[in-house]
Each structure stands twice: as structure tokens, then as C-alpha cells.
Design a protein around this motif. Sequence first.
Motif, PDB file in Angstrom:
ATOM      1  N   PRO A  32       1.272   4.707  -8.021  1.00 55.66           N
ATOM      2  CA  PRO A  32       2.649   4.876  -8.474  1.00 55.66           C
ATOM      3  C   PRO A  32       3.564   3.758  -7.985  1.00 55.66           C
ATOM      4  O   PRO A  32       3.871   3.670  -6.815  1.00 55.66           O
ATOM      5  CB  PRO A  32       3.069   6.211  -7.850  1.00 55.66           C
ATOM      6  N   GLU A  33       3.964   2.881  -8.860  1.00 55.06           N
ATOM      7  CA  GLU A  33       4.961   1.853  -8.518  1.00 55.06           C
ATOM      8  C   GLU A  33       6.128   1.984  -9.464  1.00 55.06           C
ATOM      9  O   GLU A  33       6.873   1.032  -9.692  1.00 55.06           O
ATOM     10  CB  GLU A  33       4.349   0.454  -8.588  1.00 55.06           C
ATOM     11  N   GLY A  34       6.243   3.119 -10.099  1.00 58.74           N
ATOM     12  CA  GLY A  34       7.426   3.375 -10.903  1.00 58.74           C
ATOM     13  C   GLY A  34       7.321   3.001 -12.371  1.00 58.74           C
ATOM     14  O   GLY A  34       8.292   3.097 -13.098  1.00 58.74           O
ATOM     15  N   PRO A  93      -2.230  -3.091  -5.710  1.00 54.28           N
ATOM     16  CA  PRO A  93      -3.375  -2.578  -4.932  1.00 54.28           C
ATOM     17  C   PRO A  93      -2.937  -1.686  -3.764  1.00 54.28           C
ATOM     18  O   PRO A  93      -3.673  -1.539  -2.791  1.00 54.28           O
ATOM     19  CB  PRO A  93      -4.030  -3.858  -4.396  1.00 54.28           C
ATOM     20  N   GLN A  94      -1.753  -1.086  -3.858  1.00 49.95           N
ATOM     21  CA  GLN A  94      -1.151  -0.395  -2.727  1.00 49.95           C
ATOM     22  C   GLN A  94      -2.104   0.495  -1.931  1.00 49.95           C
ATOM     23  O   GLN A  94      -2.280   0.324  -0.732  1.00 49.95           O
ATOM     24  CB  GLN A  94       0.054   0.427  -3.206  1.00 49.95           C
ATOM     25  N   THR A  95      -2.725   1.470  -2.598  1.00 48.60           N
ATOM     26  CA  THR A  95      -3.542   2.418  -1.816  1.00 48.60           C
ATOM     27  C   THR A  95      -4.773   1.725  -1.247  1.00 48.60           C
ATOM     28  O   THR A  95      -5.206   2.036  -0.142  1.00 48.60           O
ATOM     29  CB  THR A  95      -3.959   3.635  -2.665  1.00 48.60           C
ATOM     30  N   PHE A  96      -5.302   0.759  -1.991  1.00 50.41           N
ATOM     31  CA  PHE A  96      -6.501   0.069  -1.486  1.00 50.41           C
ATOM     32  C   PHE A  96      -6.202  -0.754  -0.249  1.00 50.41           C
ATOM     33  O   PHE A  96      -7.006  -0.825   0.676  1.00 50.41           O
ATOM     34  CB  PHE A  96      -7.115  -0.810  -2.577  1.00 50.41           C
ATOM     35  N   LYS A  97      -5.032  -1.404  -0.249  1.00 44.59           N
ATOM     36  CA  LYS A  97      -4.769  -2.223   0.935  1.00 44.59           C
ATOM     37  C   LYS A  97      -4.539  -1.330   2.152  1.00 44.59           C
ATOM     38  O   LYS A  97      -4.885  -1.686   3.265  1.00 44.59           O
ATOM     39  CB  LYS A  97      -3.630  -3.217   0.704  1.00 44.59           C
ATOM     40  N   GLN A  98      -4.002  -0.131   1.902  1.00 45.39           N
ATOM     41  CA  GLN A  98      -3.850   0.795   3.025  1.00 45.39           C
ATOM     42  C   GLN A  98      -5.219   1.262   3.514  1.00 45.39           C
ATOM     43  O   GLN A  98      -5.446   1.387   4.718  1.00 45.39           O
ATOM     44  CB  GLN A  98      -2.976   1.983   2.610  1.00 45.39           C
ATOM     45  N   ILE A 158       6.946  -0.242   5.991  1.00 45.19           N
ATOM     46  CA  ILE A 158       6.016   0.338   6.958  1.00 45.19           C
ATOM     47  C   ILE A 158       5.568   1.655   6.339  1.00 45.19           C
ATOM     48  O   ILE A 158       6.380   2.384   5.766  1.00 45.19           O
ATOM     49  CB  ILE A 158       6.715   0.564   8.317  1.00 45.19           C
ATOM     50  N   ARG A 159       4.269   1.906   6.402  1.00 43.53           N
ATOM     51  CA  ARG A 159       3.728   3.056   5.666  1.00 43.53           C
ATOM     52  C   ARG A 159       3.661   4.301   6.530  1.00 43.53           C
ATOM     53  O   ARG A 159       3.641   4.229   7.757  1.00 43.53           O
ATOM     54  CB  ARG A 159       2.316   2.756   5.158  1.00 43.53           C
ATOM     55  N   ILE A 160       3.517   5.394   5.825  1.00 41.56           N
ATOM     56  CA  ILE A 160       3.155   6.639   6.488  1.00 41.56           C
ATOM     57  C   ILE A 160       1.665   6.513   6.817  1.00 41.56           C
ATOM     58  O   ILE A 160       0.884   6.071   5.971  1.00 41.56           O
ATOM     59  CB  ILE A 160       3.382   7.814   5.518  1.00 41.56           C
TER      60      ILE A 160
HETATM   61  N1  ASP Z   1       2.919  -2.285  -3.519  1.00 43.05           N
HETATM   62  C1  ASP Z   1       4.291  -2.663  -3.360  1.00 43.05           C
HETATM   63  C2  ASP Z   1       4.829  -3.241  -4.663  1.00 43.05           C
HETATM   64  O1  ASP Z   1       4.075  -3.570  -5.563  1.00 43.05           O
HETATM   65  C3  ASP Z   1       4.504  -3.664  -2.291  1.00 43.05           C
HETATM   66  C4  ASP Z   1       4.260  -3.120  -0.936  1.00 43.05           C
HETATM   67  O2  ASP Z   1       4.820  -2.076  -0.578  1.00 43.05           O
HETATM   68  O3  ASP Z   1       3.549  -3.799  -0.174  1.00 43.05           O
HETATM   69  O4  ASP Z   1       6.011  -3.393  -4.806  1.00 43.05           O
END
Ligand code: ASP
Length: 582
Positions: A173-175, A197-202, A485-487
Amino acid sequence: MYRSHTCGELRKSHSNTLVTLSGWVQKTRDKGFVVWVDLRDRYGITQLVFDEERTSPDVLEKARSLGREFVIQAKGTVIERASKNPNIPTGDIEVLVNELTILNASKTPPFTIENETDGGEDLRMKYRYLDIRRNQVKNNLIFRSKVTMEVRKYLSEQGFIEVETPYLIKSTPEGARDFVVPSRMNEGQFYALPQSPQTFKQLLMVGGMDKYFQIVKCFRDEDLRADRQPEFTQIDCEMAFVEQEDILNTFEGLTKHLLAEINGIEIDAFPRMTFDEAMRRFGNDKPDIRFGMELGELNEVAQHKDFNVFNSAEFVGGIAIPDAAIYTRKEIDRLIDWVKRPQVGAKGMVYVKCNEDGTFKSSVDKFYNQDDLANWAEVVGAKAGDLICVLSGQIHETRAQLSALRMEMAERLGLRKPNEFAPLWITDFPLLELDQETGRYHAMHHPFTSPKPGQLDLLDTDPGKVKANAYDLVLNGNEIGGGSIRIHDKEVQATMFHHLGFTPEEAQAQFGFLMDAFQYGAPPHGGIAFGLDRLVAILGGQETIRDFIAFPKNNNGRDVMIDAPSPIDREQLDELGLKLQK
Ligand code: ASP
């Protein structure tokens, strides 16, 4: 061997050398007894010469038969030119050809492949591979490559590892809406292409990779406002065991590195501004701080008279346009029309001319005296000779309108100089944003962003007030990067999904993999992603990202060169178990 040198390489010092060049015919000039050919490749242009005295008749004949964009190979001797061309690096020499091979003929191209072309945008998009031969596009692609090299260099030196993540995934979800891909092997099921790649990088942080980056394609199916692409490139980064400060410092470093290496500019100031301050001073969360014209809030000094428009407004605000008091009635009317355009949306505009003699002349003289107007001038920082423009209404809308006016005026006044760079961080964004239509909150950044420490309880009582550990990097009025900063705690993440209106089952179905991973020792982590296309365009002193993408799509999301998207045949649909409704 097709060539001994490139077309950009030969100089006077090569005189009398035997060389072989290959390239495209940009132009031929036939003077009867002598024929000149401009031979082009990526590296430059070299003049070839054929003449009756020194060239054999058959080679001369062949030279005469060359058309534009023919691909040829020429062997000959480098000689000093009689009349030199100081405009190109090879302008001192030419190659006297004694052997000419046509490697491939060319149809006459649909537009001239020169700096000044006769081809319109649509035509050039259709024949993008020809447009790429032109200096503008070619140089932009070379520039882009240089930027990505420097990004890789800097991040690698900082210990980042480049890791690829999959494209066939589940929604991130990026909107925006997802692009989906039907699965043949799993009929009736779909992959989503990553919005990032948000969830993958986490998950890579849970995997202990510590510092990750990737120059990666992201896909978002949204209506393409000007200068957006359905697929675009991010410099995507994530770090473990970091606080916001660590991230800001690391990527301040990257930005400085790029400005130094690419633009030769050393940046000292790297200001930080909270979201609230940016909205207050600039009406915008990505302010261009290279010029003033800051917003002044006039409620206090304008809401005490009988002017109902202001009295009933939530917000009255103005900006001072430098040296614009000399505007004629007509010019001001045009400005009023401009702010009333639907794209800006103001209902009207009040103005005050700050005359050189210290007096004021306004469109609301009936309601406000000279002292009142002097107070306004002070609030918006207007000096003699300036024009104060005042808008009123709902606070968010009015600030946005003033911001649009500020940017427009800066553009008109030439204050947005492409070669001046002013980066800044915007911090402390709200965690949630109220969707006026549905009345529901959604994550302003994304659902994995952590609230500021100690603000979790506020989620229950006053969700709109909660601030996030989120930041944007802004350059010259453009958001070029954003992150948070992530949860990293399952319970907190579950609470967050709850506040975003997910049932526990929905959250589990969509993001169970992430919350599960958080139970196996997820380190504190955070990151950022930069929009590479825009970053490159801005560093290149230009506005349009399309000019820095080899094969961009048009405003309807179409690739007009390969004609995509396009229907697929019946067989393919059957194989995928799909049936079209129409
Ligand atoms: N995934 C986020 C974005 O595409 C960037 C991030 O929070 O690192 O805006």
C-alpha cells in the motif's frame, strides 16, 4: 573491426593516421567536386571528405548515394581541415576516405535528428529510438547513468548492499491502485506489481541485511497528473538499528555527494523544518526555499472590520510580491483570474499596493484604513513597491492557493533558477490523514510508519494529532525522497492496521507475513526512497522526468512506440482463465 576510433575522438594530433570509423550519416553536402559527410555516433560527429582528386570514382559515387541515417563504415586518413569548426571537438580535422562500406541503409527518418528538430513530441515518442540519437535525449540518458553510478558508489562506500526484490508480489500500500498480473498456474489468482519494495526491504532488515538499497522499478496505477509515469524508478533504502537522525545524516550525505559530484556544488546548509512550520510559512509540505514571499497570517489584523468575506473565513493569508505595486488594473485582473482558475480554486483576491511614498492603495479601501494596511504589510513582510495578495477561506485550501500563487510568481519573476540548489528535510508529518469523502483516516506515508514515541495512546483519542517518525527530502520545491522509521513490533503494527480500518482478519490476510516476521526478532529499522527520475531531472536543471527516461509512457499511460497496452488474444485469456466483460 568496425572502428578504430569513435566519432568524437579525433584531434589534430591524429593527423596522417589511418583510421576506421562507423556511425550514422547525419548530413551530406555535395559540392560537385567534393562531398562532405557528417558521421555521428554517441560520442560526437566527425566530418568525412571525398573529392574528385583524391578519392576513387566508385567511392565518391557511393558517398553521393548516402542518405540520412545510413549506417556506414569509413576508412581513411585524418587530415587537418582548411576551414575549422570551433563548435565541435573534432572541428580541426576531417577524414579523407578511401574505403566506404554501407552497413545498413535507412529510410528517410520522420524528423531531423539534430539539436533543432522539426519533429513534434508525439512523433518523436513514436520513434523514440531515433529521438535517442539526438543530443538532448542522449545526454540526459548519459547524465542519468552518471547519477546512478554515483548513488551506487556512495551507498556502497557506506556499507549498503544492493539486493533485488521480486516484482510479482502481493499488494504494497503506497496509496495508489495496483497493477495486477494474472497467474496461469494459479487460476483466478493475481500477483500485484510492487508500488514499492516496502515490505520486502523491511523483511531484509529482519533478515539481518542491515543496510539495503536497490535502484528499482515501482508500479502505480494512478491517474497520471502531469509528469508522472505508471512505472518509475526509486533509489530504495533501508537501515537497521537506526533512529531518524541516523537516516537524515546518511541521506544528507548522499544528497551532498550527488550535488558535489554531478553539479560541482558544495552545499553547507541543509535545513530541517517541521511539517507544521512548512505549512505555516509556505502553505506547502515541499517548499521551495530559494526565495522569500512567505505566507503571512492576517486573521488578527484583518478580522476586526466590517469586511464579511474575511470575518467569516477560517483563515486570511497573504504574500508580498516584490516590486509588483506597479501592476496595472489589467495585470491585477489577470492575476485574479489566475487564482480563480479551477486548478487553483480561490474565490477571489484582495490586493494592496504598497506605494513608494509609503501609502497603500487596496481593493478594500472601503473597509480598511492606512494603519490597517500598514499592519498587513508588516505581517507579510512587504516593502514599498510590493503588491500584497490576500486570499481567504478554509485554512488548508487557502494555504495551498497561496502556495500556488507564490510558486507561479516566483516562476514569472525568474526566482526558480535551475542551477541553484536548496535541499531541506521536512519532518514530523502527521501519521494519519482524514479522507474528507469517506471520513476515514489513512496513513499519510504508509501503514508501516511508526508514530512519534509516546504518542501511541493519542491514536485512540485524537488520531489526527499523532505525529509520525516520517520525513521527506525536498529539493527546489520538489519532494525527491520520503521515508520513515518503521513499526517493528507486531502489536503496534496490528494497532495501526486497526486504526486504518482493517479488521484483524483482513490485516492478517494481507500483511500476516510481515507481522509474523516481526515475531522473530525484528530489529528497529527505518528507511527512505528517492524518486530517481525526478531527482535526475532536477539535478539536470530540467522539469520533465520523461526527458530522462529512455522509453517513457505518455499521459494516458501508453507506450506509443510499441503500442502498449494492447488486447491479448482469446487463447491467452483462456489459458489464464479470464473472460472479458466487454
Ligand atoms: N516505500 C516508501 C515510498 O515508496 C518509501 C519509504 O518509506 O522508504 O514512498
